[in-house]
Every structure is written in C-alpha cells, then in structure tokens.
Design an enzyme around this catalytic site. Structure first.
Site, PDB file in Angstrom:
ATOM      1  N   ASN A  25       0.828  -1.198   0.000  1.00 22.47           N
ATOM      2  CA  ASN A  25       0.000   0.000   0.000  1.00 22.47           C
ATOM      3  C   ASN A  25       0.862   1.247   0.000  1.00 22.47           C
ATOM      4  O   ASN A  25       1.932   1.276   0.594  1.00 22.47           O
ATOM      5  CB  ASN A  25      -0.970   0.003   1.192  1.00 22.47           C
ATOM      6  N   GLY A  66      -0.042   7.113   1.528  1.00 23.36           N
ATOM      7  CA  GLY A  66       0.539   8.445   1.675  1.00 23.36           C
ATOM      8  C   GLY A  66      -0.010   9.193   2.871  1.00 23.36           C
ATOM      9  O   GLY A  66      -0.035  10.416   2.899  1.00 23.36           O
ATOM     10  N   CYS A  98       8.122   7.022   8.345  1.00 21.49           N
ATOM     11  CA  CYS A  98       7.769   7.857   7.200  1.00 21.49           C
ATOM     12  C   CYS A  98       8.966   8.694   6.773  1.00 21.49           C
ATOM     13  O   CYS A  98       9.848   8.986   7.565  1.00 21.49           O
ATOM     14  CB  CYS A  98       6.572   8.732   7.523  1.00 21.49           C
ATOM     15  N   GLY A 102       1.108  -9.607   9.815  1.00 23.75           N
ATOM     16  CA  GLY A 102       0.575 -10.817   9.199  1.00 23.75           C
ATOM     17  C   GLY A 102      -0.253 -11.695  10.107  1.00 23.75           C
ATOM     18  O   GLY A 102      -0.465 -12.869   9.808  1.00 23.75           O
ATOM     19  N   GLY A 121      -3.833  -6.217  11.520  1.00 29.07           N
ATOM     20  CA  GLY A 121      -4.025  -5.208  10.486  1.00 29.07           C
ATOM     21  C   GLY A 121      -4.748  -5.735   9.269  1.00 29.07           C
ATOM     22  O   GLY A 121      -5.976  -5.901   9.262  1.00 29.07           O
TER      23      GLY A 121
HETATM   24  C1  FMN Z   1      -3.629   0.151   4.134  1.00 25.28           C
HETATM   25  C2  FMN Z   1      -2.664   0.256   5.286  1.00 25.28           C
HETATM   26  C3  FMN Z   1      -2.455   1.496   5.898  1.00 25.28           C
HETATM   27  C4  FMN Z   1      -1.561   1.620   6.948  1.00 25.28           C
HETATM   28  N1  FMN Z   1      -1.405   2.838   7.553  1.00 25.28           N
HETATM   29  C5  FMN Z   1      -0.555   2.965   8.616  1.00 25.28           C
HETATM   30  C6  FMN Z   1      -0.397   4.213   9.294  1.00 25.28           C
HETATM   31  O1  FMN Z   1      -1.065   5.211   8.987  1.00 25.28           O
HETATM   32  N2  FMN Z   1       0.495   4.274  10.309  1.00 25.28           N
HETATM   33  C7  FMN Z   1       1.228   3.189  10.700  1.00 25.28           C
HETATM   34  O2  FMN Z   1       2.042   3.300  11.623  1.00 25.28           O
HETATM   35  N3  FMN Z   1       1.073   1.989  10.103  1.00 25.28           N
HETATM   36  C8  FMN Z   1       0.206   1.855   9.068  1.00 25.28           C
HETATM   37  N4  FMN Z   1       0.048   0.625   8.464  1.00 25.28           N
HETATM   38  C9  FMN Z   1       0.841  -0.526   8.935  1.00 25.28           C
HETATM   39  C10 FMN Z   1       0.018  -1.446   9.851  1.00 25.28           C
HETATM   40  O3  FMN Z   1      -0.406  -0.771  11.018  1.00 25.28           O
HETATM   41  C11 FMN Z   1       0.831  -2.696  10.241  1.00 25.28           C
HETATM   42  O4  FMN Z   1       1.981  -2.290  10.939  1.00 25.28           O
HETATM   43  C12 FMN Z   1       1.245  -3.510   9.037  1.00 25.28           C
HETATM   44  O5  FMN Z   1       0.222  -3.545   8.087  1.00 25.28           O
HETATM   45  C13 FMN Z   1       1.627  -4.940   9.388  1.00 25.28           C
HETATM   46  O6  FMN Z   1       0.560  -5.652   9.980  1.00 25.28           O
HETATM   47  P1  FMN Z   1      -0.446  -6.618   9.162  1.00 25.28           P
HETATM   48  O7  FMN Z   1       0.401  -7.533   8.352  1.00 25.28           O
HETATM   49  O8  FMN Z   1      -1.268  -7.274  10.208  1.00 25.28           O
HETATM   50  O9  FMN Z   1      -1.250  -5.696   8.288  1.00 25.28           O
HETATM   51  C14 FMN Z   1      -0.842   0.487   7.402  1.00 25.28           C
HETATM   52  C15 FMN Z   1      -1.071  -0.757   6.783  1.00 25.28           C
HETATM   53  C16 FMN Z   1      -1.966  -0.888   5.743  1.00 25.28           C
HETATM   54  C17 FMN Z   1      -2.172  -2.242   5.115  1.00 25.28           C
END
Ligand code: FMN
Ligand code: FAD
Ligand code: FES
Lengths: 303, 264
Positions: A68, A71, A129, A243, A264
C-alpha cells in the site's frame, strides 16, 4: 479462570489483541466488529495538518500480502479533535493516535496539540515515514533520530508513548534500545516493509507511488523474528505486528516475547478477525490451563 | 439503519457464507454466478457491491456489483480477467463463497426524473438490471443502451422499456460506442471502463456513474480505493462511491486500465 487482560506500561487493556493503525480507520467504519474482543485501537496515522495522500492506484495484491501507498491521507489534528476524539471518549477501550511528522519538533507539536484531549489515551509514534529534515532518511533507521523524535514527544505529553519500529534496519535492537532510553513506554514491531511490484504489460510499477508498504501473512516470519529481537533488547513491553490472521499467529508473537499484538490487513479479509484471534487465544490458554496471556512461556534467551 | 457502535448511523452490512446456487453463460467468456445470500438479497440497492472471499483464493476479497436479485439469491456477472475471477468461475454449485455486503452507495434515483437512460459497456452491465428494476418501480421510462466489442461479447440480458445495442464492429445493433448510441433523458446512469465513463462525463456532466478502483477492505478503512475529485483531494469508492456524479471526478487522475468492462 482465564483472564485476557494485559498491562502495557500504565495502560490496562482488557485483551491482548489491538487494531493496527491504518487498517481500522477511526474505528467508526468497521462493520460487524465485536468490540468486546478489542483491547485497544490505534487510529489511522495523522500529521499536524491535513494530507491529501498519493494518487491511485494505491494498493496491489502480492503473494500472501499487499502493498500500500496511501501516503498518510488524513484530516490533520484539528479535525481529529473535532470529529473523532469526542466519539472515542465514550468508548470502553482506549484509542491511541498514530502520529507522524516531518521533523522531531513537528512530532512534538502534534503530541502537544492532542495531549489532554478527552478520548485520546496515548500515542503511537510512526517513525517509518520519509524524513525531510534528515535528507530523505527514515527516522526509524537512525538511532539518534529515532531517539530525538521519541524525546520530543515524551516532553510534550504525560500519556503513554509507544514507538512503532520499521523493519527496514540492519539491527532493530539498536533502535529499540535508543527509543527505550528516550522514554518510550512500549514498542510496536513492526511496520510494513518497503516493496515494489511491476506491471509487465505497462512496463512500469503497479503503484503510482512506485513503492509501497508490504503487509499481510507474507511478512509474518520476519515480523515474529524482529519483534523477538526487539523484545530481547529492551525491558519495556513489545507489541507484535505483522501478518496476524489467526490465534496461532498471535500466539507465536506472544511466545516470542510480545505482551500484546495488533491485527491489520487480516481485518480486510475477515471483518471478524480481531474477535477470532482473541477468542482463539482464550481457548488456547484455557486448554493449556493458563490463567492469562502473561502466563505463556516467553522465549527470550539473553545473549 | 443501525446505530453503529461509533455513534454513527450506518447501513447494515452482512457477512454471509453463501452457497453457489447456479452459473450461466451470458456472452463469450462472460458468466453469471448465483449465490444464496438472503440478507444481502433483501437489502441491496442498484450500484452497491459485495466483497467476495474464498479458500483457497487470493488474500484480498474481490468486489463485484450485484447484478440481479431473485428471492434469497444474488447474482454477479463476471469474466476471468485474472487469477481470482478464474478461480471463482471454476467453482461448482454447492461451493461456498464468503460474501460481505451490501457495500458502497448505490445509484440515488431520486424522485424527480421521468425518463432514465442506462448506459453500459462490457461488464458494466453489472449494476443495470437492478437499476432498471428500481427505476421502473419509481414509474420512470427506462431505456437501456448496452455496448460491447462484438456480437459475441454482448450480454443481451436486459430490462426496461426500450433496449438499444451497440457494437464496435457493428455486428449487432448500432456501430459505435454505447455512449454515442444513447439518447438523452432526465437522468443518465453509466457503468463500464473508466475511459468510457470519462466520455459519458463529457456528454452528461450530471450522469451518475459507477467507477472501478482497486479495493483493499471494501468497507472504508484502508483508503486504498481513492477516487480523485475535481474539487481536489480523494474520497473512497467503497464508501462515498462507487457511484459519483460524472462531473465530480477528475478523470485524468483515475486509473483507466482496470478490467471492469474491458470493452466498449
Ligand atoms: C492500508 C494500510 C495502511 C496503513 N497505515 C498505517 C499508518 O497510517 N500508520 C502506521 O504506523 N502503520 C500503518 N500501516 C501498517 C500497519 O499498522 C501494520 O503495521 C502492518 O500492516 C503490518 O501488519 P499486518 O500484516 O497485520 O497488516 C498500514 C497498513 C496498511 C495495510
Ligand atoms: C465496485 C466494483 C464493482 C465491480 N463489479 C464487478 C462486476 O460486477 N463484475 C466483474 O467482473 N468485475 C467487477 N469489478 C472488478 C473486479 O473486482 C476485478 O476484475 C477483480 O477484482 C479482478 O480480480 P482477479 O483476481 O481476477 O484479478 P487479478 O489477477 O488480481 O488481476 C487482474 C486485473 O484485475 C485488476 N484488479 C486486481 N485487483 C483488483 C481490485 N481489488 N479491484 C479492481 N480491480 C482489480 C487489475 O487491473 C489486474 O490487472 C468490480 C470492481 C469494483 C471496484
Ligand atoms: S477499499 Fe478500503 S477504503 Fe475503500
């Protein structure tokens, strides 16, 4: 009797399963949520000022994961305070705000703006970021910059400060220790990995932003390892992320040394993922005769 | 409407373990899948979609407009454009698909218009049968203009008071695009490839169009389905959309290559 409550620093949570930033919006959008299962929510990352986000396409599916490049689209601090915090104030679980900035002082300023606002129970600092002041580096892979951001936030709030670590480092323990010394109450590991996917028909990247953050089951083994490395490096709690889709996935992080987990991408696939993970952990604890998540074995050998 | 736990009023969304109840071919490589999803069948509006997941399947769910509703059943129309749609079309009667919906905002037909034109290209037929049904129920005169590349690719299931076909090669109906073949009316609805919708926007700024984007969650949390707006900024196709007033979209910034209705 099995209890699911966990304690992260001074924050008592009714369960060890939290909603990860950016995958749960502001908490008002997710359908079919069983809120009893939610330990806490981390809201979508914001900056001090509104941000427009990147041009589409913003997401691409990859083997067992997704990229993703949103932004950090968001409404900014004032709208967050006006539109969302008042709702959160009525909820029966804490909401932490994922904060972002282009400089350490901007992070500090954002924390100060949000400090004391009813409904906001803490901060998760996103140090993954791009950093303008530091010439395109990430705050998250320079221990001094990571510590500076943590300190800037720590000075401006009395609320819990969690720091979310990036996996894009050669030694996560170094960063973990740096932010622990700078006053973090907990660490969150990990954020997405930077990835890229090419459209062979068009002969160019599939994402308009070229690169994106990789999440989902594809990153889990790496996330378990990095959360484990972080937990070995510090004495503050580590919250495992990456994950997690099922209880077994979450239990891996807990046994690897984490105090809690965040879910997430899995919520996109299964709107009941948080409840499923929570209930599965409870069933596992019960089957093993354990009283709480804290009774799980912790695999944290010291060097 | 239900009071969401955030205090926000919201439409009901259901997660249904739906049984595939039928499959029929409606044009070359174009199929209609029927599935049992009573709660969704009872509440879906034209232009809304369902997010489908299955195992083994791709990680993310895939969005599909609801094509028709028949008692407890919903139908979707699709072609195999990638691995996910190919898997869906391999499924047999009795197989199960996880069905989340109804999602998004459908066409708001309002109360004013007396005549309506439905303009569809290729797979863009998807939301039209429900739209024709709702418009007819509101007492409108319904003209449906449907286009495809050739006669073989033209889905000829239709509804409404008048039907106009159009094919690029002229092998059935008028030669040319559905947008060119359509008459004017009080209200125009359009669905098809994004470039076709951009052309519709030039002719009918007030048309209601259903756009296609990549979707992550389908429920408004990931911000993956960004639609660029003329007034600046983005909103979410899955929540504020997928139906928009044609002139509100910044068509130059909306990806044009997605396969929803590859033709027209
Ligand atoms: C669409 C999307 C948007 C995300 N936005 C943020 C964000 O704004 N700030 C942040 O720290 N992490 C953001 N993340 C990261 C997630 O919080 C998480 O750390 C990451 O996706 C790994 O976990 P998962 O595999 O369970 O998704 C985002 C992830 C996704 C998929
Ligand atoms: C609101 C909405 C309604 C839709 N209704 C229909 C419908 O009624 N009938 C129908 O056939 N199709 C419909 N689509 C498009 C359909 O969702 C995609 O064609 C499908 O996701 C492709 O999946 P795949 O696994 O076969 O493709 P993949 O193998 O993943 O990729 C093939 C191509 O599909 C496209 N694609 C991949 N993921 C997505 C995604 N998440 N969203 C959109 N496009 C994607 C890409 O252009 C890619 O090149 C709709 C899309 C939206 C947003
Ligand atoms: S698909 Fe996630 S916000 Fe629209």
């Amino acid at each position: 009797m099995t209890g699911m409550a966990v304690t992260i620093g001074d924050l008592k949570l009714r369960g060890p399963v939290l909603a990860a930033s950016g995958t749960f919006g502001y908490g008002t959008e997710v359908p079919l949520l069983e809120r009893r299962a939610l330990g806490a929510m981390v809201s979508k990352g914001i900056f001090l000022r509104p941000r427009r986000g990147t041009a589409p396409p913003r997401i691409v599916e990859t083997p067992s994961g997704m990229l993703n490049a949103i932004g950090l689209q968001g409404p900014g601090a004032d709208a967050l305070i006006r539109d969302y915090a008042p709702l959160w104030a009525d909820w029966d679980f804490p909401v932490l705000v994922n904060i972002n900035g282009e400089s350490a002082s901007e992070y500090g300023e954002l924390a100060a703006r949000l400090d004391g606002v009813p409904g906001i129970s803490g901060f998760e600092i996103n140090i993954s970021c791009p950093n303008v002041e530091q010439g395109g580096l990430y705050f998250g892979n320079d221990p001094r910059a990571a510590a500076a951001v943590t300190e800037a936030v720590r000075k401006r709030t009395t609320l819990p400060v969690w720091v979310k670590l990036t996996p894009m480092v050669s030694d996560i323990g170094v960063i973990a220790r740096a932010v622990e010394s700078a006053g973090a109450d907990a660490l969150c590991a990990i954020n997405t990995l930077v990835g890229m996917s090419i459209d062979l028909n068009a002969g160019r990247p599939r994402l308009s932003f070229r690169t994106g953050g990789l999440s989902g089951p594809a990153i889990r083994p790496l996330a378990v390892y990095l959360a484990h490395q972080a937990a070995r490096a510090v004495n503050i709690p580590v919250i495992g992320i990456g994950g997690i889709a099922r209880a077994e996935d979450a239990l891996e992080f807990l046994v690897a040394g984490c105090a809690a987990v965040q879910v997430g991408t899995a919520t996109f696939v299964n709107p009941r993922a948080i409840a499923d993970v929570h209930d599965g952990i409870a069933a596992y604890l019960k089957a093993k005769g354990l009283g709480s998540p804290a009774d799980l074995p912790r695999h944290l050998p010291k060097d | 409407m239900e009071r969401g736990w955030g205090g926000e009023a919201r439409l009901l969304v259901f997660l249904v373990d739906a049984r595939i109840a039928g499959k029929r071919r409606v044009a070359r490589e174009m199929w209609v899948l029927a599935m049992d999803a009573p709660e969704i069948a009872a509440s879906v509006r034209a232009g809304q979609f369902v997010n489908l997941g299955w195992t083994p399947g791709p990680l993310l769910r895939r969005p599909f407009s609801v094509y028709r509703v028949d008692d407890d059943r919903i139908e979707i129309v699709l072609k195999a454009v990638g691995a996910g749609t190919a898997q869906l079309l391999d499924m047999d009667r009795g197989d199960r698909v996880s069905c989340l919906g109804p999602l998004g905002r459908g066409f708001d037909l309002g109360a004013g218009p007396r005549s309506i034109v439905l303009v569809s290209g290729g797979l863009g037929v998807a939301p039209m049968p429900l739209a024709a049904r709702e418009a007819t129920a509101l007492g409108m005169r319904v003209t449906w203009v449907h286009g495809a590349r050739s006669r073989e690719e033209l889905c000829t299931e239709s509804g409404g008071d008048e039907v106009i076909w159009a094919t690029d090669d002229g092998s059935q109906g008028l030669a040319g695009t559905a947008v060119a073949a359509a008459p004017d009316a009080d209200l125009v609805l359009a669905c098809g490839p994004n470039p076709m919708l951009a052309a519709a926007a030039d002719r009918w700024p007030d048309a209601l169009v259903a756009v296609e984007t990549y979707m992550g969650c389908g429920t408004g949390v990931c911000l993956g389905c960004a639609v660029p707006l003329k007034r600046g900024g983005y909103d979410r196709a899955c929540k504020e959309g997928p139906v928009y007033r044609a002139a509100d979209i910044d068509w130059t910034a909306l990806p044009a290559h997605l396969p929803y209705a590859v033709t027209a």
